[in-house]
Scaffold this active site. Sequence first.
Site, PDB file in Angstrom:
ATOM      1  N   ARG A 137      -3.437 -10.134   5.291  1.00 15.94           N
ATOM      2  CA  ARG A 137      -4.301 -10.466   3.289  1.00 15.94           C
ATOM      3  C   ARG A 137      -2.728  -9.839   2.606  1.00 15.94           C
ATOM      4  O   ARG A 137      -2.580  -8.407   3.037  1.00 15.94           O
ATOM      5  CB  ARG A 137      -5.301  -9.072   3.692  1.00 15.94           C
ATOM      6  CG  ARG A 137      -6.108  -9.113   2.039  1.00 15.94           C
ATOM      7  CD  ARG A 137      -8.070  -8.455   2.576  1.00 15.94           C
ATOM      8  NE  ARG A 137      -8.100  -8.094   0.838  1.00 15.94           N
ATOM      9  CZ  ARG A 137      -7.706  -6.878  -0.245  1.00 15.94           C
ATOM     10  NH1 ARG A 137      -6.010  -6.561   0.130  1.00 15.94           N
ATOM     11  NH2 ARG A 137      -8.429  -7.286  -1.188  1.00 15.94           N
ATOM     12  N   LYS A 178       0.749  -0.856   0.173  1.00 17.80           N
ATOM     13  CA  LYS A 178       0.177   0.379  -0.009  1.00 17.80           C
ATOM     14  C   LYS A 178       0.046   1.232   0.207  1.00 17.80           C
ATOM     15  O   LYS A 178       1.959   1.196   0.293  1.00 17.80           O
ATOM     16  CB  LYS A 178      -1.070   0.336   0.955  1.00 17.80           C
ATOM     17  CG  LYS A 178      -1.902  -0.886   1.081  1.00 17.80           C
ATOM     18  CD  LYS A 178      -2.523  -0.371   1.869  1.00 17.80           C
ATOM     19  CE  LYS A 178      -4.187  -1.822   2.184  1.00 17.80           C
ATOM     20  NZ  LYS A 178      -5.615  -1.666   2.685  1.00 17.80           N
TER      21      LYS A 178
END
Length: 261
Positions: free
Chosen positions: A246, A212
Amino acid sequence: MTFEKPKIMGILNVTPDSFFDGGKHQSLEKALIHAEQMIAHEVDIIDIGAYSSRPGAPLISSQEEMDRALPVIEALSRQFPEVPLSIDTFRADVAKAAILAGAHIVNDISGGLLDDDMFNTVAKLQVPYVLMHMRGTPETMQQLTDYDDVVNDVAVDLGSKISKLRELGVRDIIVDPGYGFAKTIEQNYELLFRVDELHYHGLPILGGISRKSMIYKKLNISPQEALNGTTALNTLLLERGVQILRVHDVKEAKQLTQLLF
């Protein structure tokens, strides 16, 4: 599923425009090949997403989202019935169709915020629900980062929604602090270093920081170069008791859990 050891949720995006792997697994054949690779690397859950939640992503209809996701879910549930499947959606009708097609878990980035029917739908389906914290929509969320104390505010917001879900009879809830959703980079790191405070709710915690912007923007690199940073931050999540990671890179995440547990 129990959490004596952390579980790995592998990301399977069947979208043309996700920030890291958009378009790579859009066809059914490519999606199945990628799923097989994750299974070979001992993934615990496969999370199927058919709608990009990156800022500025184009709006698509529920029908288009289902057209992308359902064939993959149906094929995976036939070929690998032992692997739990999650549907990454904020729409109740998509969630219901995905569960009926063979998925087992609903992973809602909006925590019920974007579809008033989601909580009732999950309660009727009686499936595990990933409750993520966010504000606004993917288009507006980065203007909604004003918190008194980001960790406390996230915990309180999740707590109120957990109460609503419990009242409706939802038994299995997983909480996700929502890294990157309505948070600045600094707030993401505050949530990372204090994520153990979310154990207050007594529920499994999911951490989704894979590749991210909190990694690649801080390092001034691309998402494609962010695996090393992802592994470093996943280590910090595991040290703080996060039970589900995740990730885009299942092999590396699985090796991490094997080293630490």
